[in-house]
Design a protein around this motif. Structure first.
Motif, PDB file in Angstrom:
ATOM      1  N   TRP A   1       0.275   9.347  -4.853  1.00  0.00           N
ATOM      2  CA  TRP A   1      -1.059   8.763  -4.768  1.00  0.00           C
ATOM      3  C   TRP A   1      -1.130   7.686  -3.695  1.00  0.00           C
ATOM      4  O   TRP A   1      -0.114   7.217  -3.172  1.00  0.00           O
ATOM      5  CB  TRP A   1      -1.444   8.125  -6.104  1.00  0.00           C
ATOM      6  N   HIS A   2      -2.351   7.264  -3.422  1.00  0.00           N
ATOM      7  CA  HIS A   2      -2.616   6.074  -2.613  1.00  0.00           C
ATOM      8  C   HIS A   2      -3.013   4.958  -3.574  1.00  0.00           C
ATOM      9  O   HIS A   2      -3.976   5.103  -4.338  1.00  0.00           O
ATOM     10  CB  HIS A   2      -3.761   6.324  -1.625  1.00  0.00           C
ATOM     11  N   PHE A   3      -2.282   3.851  -3.539  1.00  0.00           N
ATOM     12  CA  PHE A   3      -2.620   2.721  -4.407  1.00  0.00           C
ATOM     13  C   PHE A   3      -2.068   1.429  -3.821  1.00  0.00           C
ATOM     14  O   PHE A   3      -1.121   1.431  -3.032  1.00  0.00           O
ATOM     15  CB  PHE A   3      -2.092   2.926  -5.836  1.00  0.00           C
ATOM     16  N   TRP A   4      -2.712   0.339  -4.218  1.00  0.00           N
ATOM     17  CA  TRP A   4      -2.245  -1.003  -3.874  1.00  0.00           C
ATOM     18  C   TRP A   4      -1.519  -1.598  -5.073  1.00  0.00           C
ATOM     19  O   TRP A   4      -2.006  -1.524  -6.205  1.00  0.00           O
ATOM     20  CB  TRP A   4      -3.416  -1.924  -3.526  1.00  0.00           C
ATOM     21  N   LEU A   5      -0.357  -2.194  -4.813  1.00  0.00           N
ATOM     22  CA  LEU A   5       0.339  -3.042  -5.779  1.00  0.00           C
ATOM     23  C   LEU A   5       0.387  -4.438  -5.178  1.00  0.00           C
ATOM     24  O   LEU A   5       0.792  -4.598  -4.025  1.00  0.00           O
ATOM     25  CB  LEU A   5       1.764  -2.546  -6.029  1.00  0.00           C
ATOM     26  N   VAL A   6      -0.016  -5.440  -5.944  1.00  0.00           N
ATOM     27  CA  VAL A   6      -0.073  -6.797  -5.401  1.00  0.00           C
ATOM     28  C   VAL A   6       0.545  -7.777  -6.390  1.00  0.00           C
ATOM     29  O   VAL A   6       0.101  -7.890  -7.537  1.00  0.00           O
ATOM     30  CB  VAL A   6      -1.526  -7.226  -5.093  1.00  0.00           C
ATOM     31  N   GLY A   7       1.589  -8.470  -5.927  1.00  0.00           N
ATOM     32  CA  GLY A   7       2.198  -9.549  -6.700  1.00  0.00           C
ATOM     33  C   GLY A   7       1.946 -10.862  -5.984  1.00  0.00           C
ATOM     34  O   GLY A   7       2.171 -10.962  -4.771  1.00  0.00           O
ATOM     35  N   ALA A   8       1.467 -11.863  -6.711  1.00  0.00           N
ATOM     36  CA  ALA A   8       1.058 -13.112  -6.062  1.00  0.00           C
ATOM     37  C   ALA A   8       1.479 -14.323  -6.873  1.00  0.00           C
ATOM     38  O   ALA A   8       1.436 -14.312  -8.108  1.00  0.00           O
ATOM     39  CB  ALA A   8      -0.459 -13.131  -5.873  1.00  0.00           C
ATOM     40  N   CYS A   9       1.877 -15.358  -6.152  1.00  0.00           N
ATOM     41  CA  CYS A   9       2.100 -16.673  -6.749  1.00  0.00           C
ATOM     42  C   CYS A   9       0.984 -17.577  -6.248  1.00  0.00           C
ATOM     43  O   CYS A   9       0.972 -17.980  -5.079  1.00  0.00           O
ATOM     44  CB  CYS A   9       3.463 -17.234  -6.348  1.00  0.00           C
ATOM     45  N   LEU A  10       0.018 -17.852  -7.111  1.00  0.00           N
ATOM     46  CA  LEU A  10      -1.136 -18.677  -6.766  1.00  0.00           C
ATOM     47  C   LEU A  10      -1.274 -19.788  -7.799  1.00  0.00           C
ATOM     48  O   LEU A  10      -1.254 -19.520  -9.006  1.00  0.00           O
ATOM     49  CB  LEU A  10      -2.413 -17.835  -6.735  1.00  0.00           C
ATOM     50  N   ASP A  11      -1.396 -21.003  -7.327  1.00  0.00           N
ATOM     51  CA  ASP A  11      -1.533 -22.162  -8.222  1.00  0.00           C
ATOM     52  C   ASP A  11      -0.379 -22.238  -9.224  1.00  0.00           C
ATOM     53  O   ASP A  11      -0.560 -22.637 -10.379  1.00  0.00           O
ATOM     54  CB  ASP A  11      -2.871 -22.112  -8.972  1.00  0.00           C
TER      55      ASP A  11
ATOM     56  N   LEU B   1       0.853  -1.180   0.000  1.00  0.00           N
ATOM     57  CA  LEU B   1       0.000   0.000   0.000  1.00  0.00           C
ATOM     58  C   LEU B   1       0.890   1.232   0.000  1.00  0.00           C
ATOM     59  O   LEU B   1       1.530   1.554   1.003  1.00  0.00           O
ATOM     60  CB  LEU B   1      -0.918   0.020   1.226  1.00  0.00           C
ATOM     61  N   ASN B   2       0.945   1.909  -1.139  1.00  0.00           N
ATOM     62  CA  ASN B   2       1.668   3.172  -1.244  1.00  0.00           C
ATOM     63  C   ASN B   2       0.697   4.276  -0.820  1.00  0.00           C
ATOM     64  O   ASN B   2      -0.172   4.681  -1.579  1.00  0.00           O
ATOM     65  CB  ASN B   2       2.135   3.390  -2.684  1.00  0.00           C
ATOM     66  N   ALA B   3       0.833   4.733   0.423  1.00  0.00           N
ATOM     67  CA  ALA B   3      -0.073   5.755   0.953  1.00  0.00           C
ATOM     68  C   ALA B   3       0.644   7.100   0.955  1.00  0.00           C
ATOM     69  O   ALA B   3       0.848   7.723   1.996  1.00  0.00           O
ATOM     70  CB  ALA B   3      -0.525   5.375   2.356  1.00  0.00           C
ATOM     71  N   ASN B   4       1.033   7.536  -0.242  1.00  0.00           N
ATOM     72  CA  ASN B   4       1.925   8.671  -0.482  1.00  0.00           C
ATOM     73  C   ASN B   4       3.315   8.280   0.002  1.00  0.00           C
ATOM     74  O   ASN B   4       3.574   8.205   1.206  1.00  0.00           O
ATOM     75  CB  ASN B   4       1.461   9.955   0.199  1.00  0.00           C
ATOM     76  N   ARG B   5       4.206   8.026  -0.926  1.00  0.00           N
ATOM     77  CA  ARG B   5       5.541   7.509  -0.602  1.00  0.00           C
ATOM     78  C   ARG B   5       6.257   8.357   0.445  1.00  0.00           C
ATOM     79  O   ARG B   5       7.017   7.833   1.258  1.00  0.00           O
ATOM     80  CB  ARG B   5       6.377   7.438  -1.883  1.00  0.00           C
ATOM     81  N   ALA B   6       6.035   9.678   0.446  1.00  0.00           N
ATOM     82  CA  ALA B   6       6.712  10.549   1.403  1.00  0.00           C
ATOM     83  C   ALA B   6       6.133  10.436   2.804  1.00  0.00           C
ATOM     84  O   ALA B   6       6.722  10.944   3.756  1.00  0.00           O
ATOM     85  CB  ALA B   6       6.632  12.003   0.937  1.00  0.00           C
TER      86      ALA B   6
END
Length: 240
Positions: free
Chosen positions: A151-161, A67-72
């Protein structure tokens, strides 16, 4: 033995200089304690490069939620390891400035994230996995191609199946507000660090205010299929 003392500014110059020499393109091991290595590997880390590299049929299910909730101001990282039923929680916030650092302590501890691991029940693990799978499969009204680190944004990397997926959700927006996995993560967050709440509207480069930068560079991230790519830094002159 008398402790050796160095001005913080000198240490920051060394840290920044070494990091710049790396070009911020090194591969991440998933660790971000060392400030020099963190700067060098940050883009690969938030791209979950270490998870992607080890993702293959039969691999453990792992997800990195960033969760990048404003990098600063705040970055929150949640690493779910389904096989071990653990949730590692790391939070990066601006540290209180000090004039000097003593070499009889760890220099890097002043730049370290808050770091803790929660042991999950089988049910809790399943709830997080289920929520993420649901959000990943939901229809999207917006597919961002560029992200500003204010900005506020979610980055999600996943290993599923045995397959790697990578995605982003940006505030404000219906897709961001409809997410169900954040609640499952935050309910199990024991950091006691309040969530940096998002603004009501999405800033643009023209809204950039260097007084809010707090000593951090802001930059553009370009979203690709399985990672983010570092774009240009931006500042006040870019708004003219």
């Amino acid at each position: 033995m008398k402790a050796i003392r160095f001005p913080l500014v000198a240490i920051l110059v060394v840290v920044s200089g070494v990091a710049l020499l790396t070009g911020c393109t090194a591969s991440s091991t998933g660790e971000i304690d060392n400030p020099v290595l963190r700067r060098a590997t940050w883009i690969d880390f938030i791209s979950a490069g270490d998870i992607r590299q080890n993702c293959r049929p039969g691999a453990a299910e792992r997800i990195r939620f960033v969760l990048n909730a404003n990098r600063a101001e705040q970055v929150r990282i949640y690493d779910l390891n389904a096989a071990n039923e653990t949730l590692r929680i790391r939070v990066l916030t601006p540290k209180q400035r000090i004039d000097e650092i003593r070499l009889d302590n760890s220099i890097t501890r002043f730049f370290n994230p808050s770091d803790m691991t929660v042991r999950l029940s089988e049910r809790d693990t399943a709830l997080i996995l289920s929520a993420y799978r649901k959000d990943l499969a939901a229809p999207r009204s917006e597919l961002p191609s560029e992200l500003l680190t204010e900005w506020h944004f979610w980055l999600v990397g996943a290993c599923l199946d045995g397959k790697f997926t990578y995605d982003a959700w940006v505030n404000p927006g219906r897709d961001f507000l409809a997410l169900t996995f954040p609640e499952n993560l935050l309910r199990r967050d024991i950091s006691n660090i309040p969530l940096n709440l998002p603004p009501g509207e999405r800033l643009t480069i023209r809204d950039y205010n260097p007084e809010r930068q707090q000593g951090y560079d802001h930059y553009i991230l370009h979203l690709r299929e399985d990672r983010v790519i570092l774009g240009q830094n931006y500042g006040l002159d870019k708004s003219k």
